[in-house]
Design an enzyme around this catalytic site. Structure first.
Site, PDB file in Angstrom:
ATOM      1  N   LYS A  56       5.044 -90.048  45.831  1.00 30.78           N
ATOM      2  CA  LYS A  56       6.085 -89.348  45.088  1.00 30.78           C
ATOM      3  C   LYS A  56       5.459 -88.451  44.011  1.00 30.78           C
ATOM      4  O   LYS A  56       5.852 -87.285  43.855  1.00 30.78           O
ATOM      5  CB  LYS A  56       7.039 -90.349  44.447  1.00 30.78           C
ATOM      6  CG  LYS A  56       8.149 -89.717  43.621  1.00 30.78           C
ATOM      7  CD  LYS A  56       9.125 -88.929  44.480  1.00 30.78           C
ATOM      8  CE  LYS A  56      10.314 -88.454  43.680  1.00 30.78           C
ATOM      9  NZ  LYS A  56      11.243 -87.608  44.472  1.00 30.78           N
ATOM     10  N   ILE A  60       5.679 -84.350  43.763  1.00 29.92           N
ATOM     11  CA  ILE A  60       6.128 -83.628  42.567  1.00 29.92           C
ATOM     12  C   ILE A  60       5.069 -82.632  42.122  1.00 29.92           C
ATOM     13  O   ILE A  60       5.372 -81.508  41.705  1.00 29.92           O
ATOM     14  CB  ILE A  60       6.447 -84.623  41.431  1.00 29.92           C
ATOM     15  CG1 ILE A  60       7.679 -85.463  41.797  1.00 29.92           C
ATOM     16  CG2 ILE A  60       6.655 -83.904  40.104  1.00 29.92           C
ATOM     17  CD1 ILE A  60       7.927 -86.624  40.852  1.00 29.92           C
ATOM     18  N   ASN A  61       3.809 -83.047  42.249  1.00 30.69           N
ATOM     19  CA  ASN A  61       2.685 -82.218  41.811  1.00 30.69           C
ATOM     20  C   ASN A  61       2.649 -80.854  42.507  1.00 30.69           C
ATOM     21  O   ASN A  61       2.142 -79.876  41.957  1.00 30.69           O
ATOM     22  CB  ASN A  61       1.380 -82.975  42.070  1.00 30.69           C
ATOM     23  CG  ASN A  61       0.159 -82.213  41.617  1.00 30.69           C
ATOM     24  OD1 ASN A  61       0.040 -81.828  40.464  1.00 30.69           O
ATOM     25  ND2 ASN A  61      -0.769 -81.981  42.535  1.00 30.69           N
ATOM     26  N   CYS A 161       3.287 -82.509  21.486  1.00 31.92           N
ATOM     27  CA  CYS A 161       3.394 -81.094  21.857  1.00 31.92           C
ATOM     28  C   CYS A 161       3.976 -80.231  20.746  1.00 31.92           C
ATOM     29  O   CYS A 161       3.825 -79.007  20.778  1.00 31.92           O
ATOM     30  CB  CYS A 161       4.246 -80.952  23.113  1.00 31.92           C
ATOM     31  SG  CYS A 161       3.502 -81.696  24.595  1.00 31.92           S
ATOM     32  N   GLY A 317       6.919 -77.247  28.106  1.00 35.33           N
ATOM     33  CA  GLY A 317       6.713 -78.669  28.351  1.00 35.33           C
ATOM     34  C   GLY A 317       6.810 -79.049  29.812  1.00 35.33           C
ATOM     35  O   GLY A 317       6.303 -80.080  30.229  1.00 35.33           O
TER      36      GLY A 317
END
Length: 403
Positions: A56, A60-61, A161, A317
Site C-alpha cells: 500500500k 501511494i509512493n 514543517c 506538505g
C-alpha cells in the site's frame, strides 16, 4: 470536541502600516542526489518482505505528485543498508556533517545576495526538527561562517514543517525590538532538515506494525536561509526581496495527535493522519481574514483583499494539502505555482521548504505584488505571513545555484 480552525482572533492587535522589516537575501541549498519514486521501492524490496501495508505504501509512493526528492545519498548509502536502521546517534553524526555543510552553503548564498558583512549580523535564528543535539547545529554553522561568538542565537525546535516561517516571525519580532531601541538588526534566519536517512526507520514501522505510513513517500533534504533587516542604518538604495507587513501564529485545537514527529531510538517517526489536509485547508480562510483585518493599510488604501489577489507561498506538505488549500481559497494552480514546482522537483523538506518556495516565487514571471506565506506544523500549528514585493522586475538577480 471537533477541531476548531484558528479560533483566536488577533484583529484587534493591528500592525503598523510600515514596520520597515525586509528580507534582503535568500539562499537555498539542496543536495546533489535526486531520487525518483523508484528509489523507495528498491530500498523496501531489498530489506523487507512483501506485505499488505508495504504494498500500500509503495502504491501511494507512485502517486504523490513528486518527480524527484533531493537527498544527501543514494539508496546504496551504507547507513540505510545495514541489518538495522541507523541509530539516533548515527543520524546525529550524519546531520552534523551533511546538515551543517548544506546550512553553511545556504547561508553564504543569502549573505552574498544581501551584500553585507558577516560582522554586521546581529542575531541568528535557526530551526530544525531532524536533529536535537546540544550544542545545536547552528553553533557549528556560525563557527564555519566566522560569525562572532557574542552574536545572539535562537534555535527553534518542536515545530516541524512550520519552522521556517516561525523562524522568520521570531526574527521579525527581534528586529522590532531593536527598532524600538534605534539599533540595527541584520538577522540570519536558517532552516535545515536531513530526513532521508530515516527511511529505514519508517519502513521498519511499516513492516513490523503493518502501518501505512505515507511520510516515507514525501520527505527530502534541504537547507535554506535569509537575511532579515529592520532598515536601521541601511543604505537607502537597498532593494528588498520581500517587505514583511504582518503575521499570525495559532493552533488548531484538539489536533495534537494528527501531525507530529516523535523521537525514536532510530531517529524520529512521522505522525500524519488522513485528517491533516482537511484540517489545514479549513484553517486557512479564517487565518487569512484575521490577518488581513490586522493590517489597516489594506482597508485604508483600498488594496486587494481577496485570496486570489495574492501570490501564495504555501508549504507543500503534500499534494492533497496543496489542492485542498487551492480549493478552499478559490485559487488556481498558478497562484501556487512556486509551491507545486518545489514539491515536484524536491519533495517536502519540512521547515527548510518555505524559504525555498519564497525563493522560487520571486523568480517567477508575472507575479503579484502581494504575497501570502503559509505553513503548518505539529500541534497543528498554522503560521501565516503577508508580504509585499517592492519591485517585480528583479534586476541583477543572481542566477547561479539559487535553488
Amino acid at each position: 470536541m471537533s477541531p476548531s480552525a484558528v479560533p483566536h482572533s488577533t484583529a484587534s492587535d493591528h500592525f503598523k502600516d510600515d514596520l520597515n522589516l525586509s528580507i534582503l537575501g535568500l539562499g537555498v541549498a539542496y543536495p546533489d542526489v535526486k531520487n525518483g519514486p523508484e528509489a523507495l521501492e528498491i530500498l523496501a524490496r531489498r530489506h523487507y518482505p512483501e506485505s499488505k501495508a508495504l504494498n500500500k505504501v509503495l502504491s501511494i509512493n507512485k502517486f504523490t505528485g513528486i518527480d524527484t526528492r533531493s537527498t544527501i545519498a543514494t539508496v546504496d548509502h551504507p547507513a540505510v543498508n545495514g541489518s538495522e536502521p541507523p541509530t539516533i546517534a548515527e543520524l546525529d553524526n550524519i546531520f552534523r556533517r551533511e546538515g551543517v555543510r548544506l546550512s553553511v552553503n545556504a547561508c553564504r548564498k543569502a549573505i552574498k545576495e544581501w551584500g553585507g558583512s558577516i560582522e554586521e549580523i546581529t542575531h541568528v535564528v535557526s530551526t530544525t526538527c531532524s536533529n536535537s543535539a546540544n550544542p545545536g547545529f547552528d553553533h557549528y554553522v556560525c563557527k564555519q561562517l566566522g560569525i562572532r561568538s557574542n552574536v545572539e542565537k535562537v534555535l527553534l525546535h518542536g515545530i516541524g514543517c512550520s519552522g521556517g516561517l516561525a523562524a522568520i516571525r521570531t526574527a521579525a519580532n527581534l528586529a522590532l525590538g531593536l527598532s524600538f531601541r534605534h539599533k540595527p538588526a541584520r538577522i540570519l534566519v536558517l532552516a535545515c532538515e536531513i530526513t532521508s536517512m530515516m527511511v529505514r526507520s519508517e519502513l521498519d514501522s511499516v513492516h513490523k506494525n503493518q502501518e501505512v505510513r505515507i511520510g516515507v513517500c514525501l520527505f527530502g533534504d534541504c537547507a535554506s536561509a535569509g537575511i532579515l533587516s529592520n532598515g536601521v542604518g541601511a543604505p537607502s538604495s537597498t532593494e528588498p526581496i520581500y517587505q514583511l507587513l504582518g503575521w499570525k501564529h495559532d493552533v488548531i485545537e484538539d489536533t495534537e495527535q494528527d501531525l507530529g514527529f516523535d523521537v525514536d531510538p532510530h531517529g524520529w517517526k512521522v505522525i500524519l493522519t488522513p485528517r491533516v489536509p482537511m484540517l489545514a485547508a479549513a484553517s486557512v480562510q479564517p487565518a487569512f481574514q484575521d490577518l488581513l483585518n490586522s493590517l489597516p493599510r489594506y482597508h485604508k488604501q483600498n488594496l486587494p483583499t481577496t485570496a486570489a489577489d495574492f501570490d501564495w507561498a504555501l508549504h507543500p506538505g503534500g499534494l492533497t494539502v496543496l489542492t485542498g488549500v487551492e480549493a478552499a481559497m478559490n485559487l488556481t494552480p498558478e497562484h501556487l505555482r512556486a509551491s507545486y514546482e518545489i514539491y515536484m522537483e524536491n519533495g517536502n523538506s519540512s521547515s527548510a521548504t518555505i524559504m525555498s518556495v519564497m525563493n522560487r516565487l520571486r523568480k517567477n514571471e508575472g507575479g503579484r505584488e502581494n504575497v501570502v506565506a503559509c505553513a503548518f506544523g505539529p500541534g497543528i500549528i498554522i503560521e501565516m505571513m503577508i508580504m509585499k514585493r517592492p519591485g517585480l522586475a528583479m534586476v541583477n538577480l543572481p542566477t547561479e545555484d539559487l535553488d
